[in-house]
Design a protein around this motif. Sequence first.
Motif, PDB file in Angstrom:
ATOM      1  N   TYR A 155       0.830  -1.201   0.000  1.00 59.06           N
ATOM      2  CA  TYR A 155       0.000   0.000   0.000  1.00 59.06           C
ATOM      3  C   TYR A 155       0.868   1.257   0.000  1.00 59.06           C
ATOM      4  O   TYR A 155       1.956   1.278   0.568  1.00 59.06           O
ATOM      5  CB  TYR A 155      -0.914   0.012   1.222  1.00 59.06           C
ATOM      6  CG  TYR A 155      -1.979  -1.042   1.158  1.00 59.06           C
ATOM      7  CD1 TYR A 155      -3.077  -0.888   0.337  1.00 59.06           C
ATOM      8  CD2 TYR A 155      -1.870  -2.211   1.909  1.00 59.06           C
ATOM      9  CE1 TYR A 155      -4.055  -1.862   0.254  1.00 59.06           C
ATOM     10  CE2 TYR A 155      -2.841  -3.189   1.841  1.00 59.06           C
ATOM     11  CZ  TYR A 155      -3.934  -3.012   1.014  1.00 59.06           C
ATOM     12  OH  TYR A 155      -4.896  -3.977   0.940  1.00 59.06           O
ATOM     13  N   ASP A 167      -2.859   8.091  -2.011  1.00 58.87           N
ATOM     14  CA  ASP A 167      -3.814   7.166  -2.610  1.00 58.87           C
ATOM     15  C   ASP A 167      -3.154   6.164  -3.546  1.00 58.87           C
ATOM     16  O   ASP A 167      -3.655   5.071  -3.744  1.00 58.87           O
ATOM     17  CB  ASP A 167      -4.885   7.933  -3.388  1.00 58.87           C
ATOM     18  CG  ASP A 167      -5.752   8.789  -2.493  1.00 58.87           C
ATOM     19  OD1 ASP A 167      -5.962   8.402  -1.321  1.00 58.87           O
ATOM     20  OD2 ASP A 167      -6.219   9.845  -2.955  1.00 58.87           O
ATOM     21  N   LYS A 168      -2.032   6.575  -4.155  1.00 62.23           N
ATOM     22  CA  LYS A 168      -1.361   5.728  -5.154  1.00 62.23           C
ATOM     23  C   LYS A 168       0.132   5.666  -4.894  1.00 62.23           C
ATOM     24  O   LYS A 168       0.719   6.539  -4.285  1.00 62.23           O
ATOM     25  CB  LYS A 168      -1.552   6.320  -6.561  1.00 62.23           C
ATOM     26  CG  LYS A 168      -2.940   6.300  -7.099  1.00 62.23           C
ATOM     27  CD  LYS A 168      -3.125   5.107  -7.962  1.00 62.23           C
ATOM     28  CE  LYS A 168      -4.499   5.166  -8.623  1.00 62.23           C
ATOM     29  NZ  LYS A 168      -4.958   3.876  -9.001  1.00 62.23           N
ATOM     30  N   SER A 219      -2.764  -4.569  -8.290  1.00 64.05           N
ATOM     31  CA  SER A 219      -3.205  -3.725  -7.189  1.00 64.05           C
ATOM     32  C   SER A 219      -3.706  -2.407  -7.770  1.00 64.05           C
ATOM     33  O   SER A 219      -3.024  -1.781  -8.576  1.00 64.05           O
ATOM     34  CB  SER A 219      -2.046  -3.449  -6.231  1.00 64.05           C
ATOM     35  OG  SER A 219      -2.406  -2.443  -5.322  1.00 64.05           O
ATOM     36  N   SER A 261      -4.116   0.281  -6.116  1.00 66.12           N
ATOM     37  CA  SER A 261      -3.490   1.420  -5.448  1.00 66.12           C
ATOM     38  C   SER A 261      -2.083   1.665  -6.003  1.00 66.12           C
ATOM     39  O   SER A 261      -1.381   2.544  -5.544  1.00 66.12           O
ATOM     40  CB  SER A 261      -3.427   1.194  -3.939  1.00 66.12           C
ATOM     41  OG  SER A 261      -2.618   0.092  -3.627  1.00 66.12           O
ATOM     42  N   THR A 262      -1.701   0.892  -7.018  1.00 65.68           N
ATOM     43  CA  THR A 262      -0.383   1.021  -7.646  1.00 65.68           C
ATOM     44  C   THR A 262      -0.528   1.246  -9.141  1.00 65.68           C
ATOM     45  O   THR A 262      -1.361   0.611  -9.783  1.00 65.68           O
ATOM     46  CB  THR A 262       0.463  -0.252  -7.416  1.00 65.68           C
ATOM     47  OG1 THR A 262       0.669  -0.418  -6.024  1.00 65.68           O
ATOM     48  CG2 THR A 262       1.805  -0.188  -8.120  1.00 65.68           C
TER      49      THR A 262
END
Length: 124
Positions: free
Chosen positions: A80, A85-86, A113, A115-116
């Motif tokens: 994460y 956010d990213k 993912s 978030s990536t």
Amino acid sequence: MANKLQKNKSLSFLQAIKSLSRDSLSPIYFIYGEERYLQDELIQKILELAVDATTREFNLDIFYANEIDVEKTINISRSYPLIADKRVVVIKDIHFFKANAIKQLDNYLANPSHSTCLILTYPK
């Protein structure tokens, strides 16, 4: 020049730049072509949209495929982001990965993912 894998659509450099927006970043970008400068410009644009400059130290990782283990890059891609956010993970020159590494990467690409932003580069 660029390919959003989820849409499986090849775009020129200018089309790719115009298509980028903070609200619709893809979890995977495959950037290919002979012009390193254009690859770097597109990566920079994605970075500007994805990760605030104040958190890049924690949320940006750049690797060269001939210097890194693919498993490590996948683990980082699955982690994460910190205070954001990213996160962005860039793997340059993926043509150096062996077949085994490509298979591991393919498994990640099937379920990335969100978030990536994983950016893969390949010289044409």
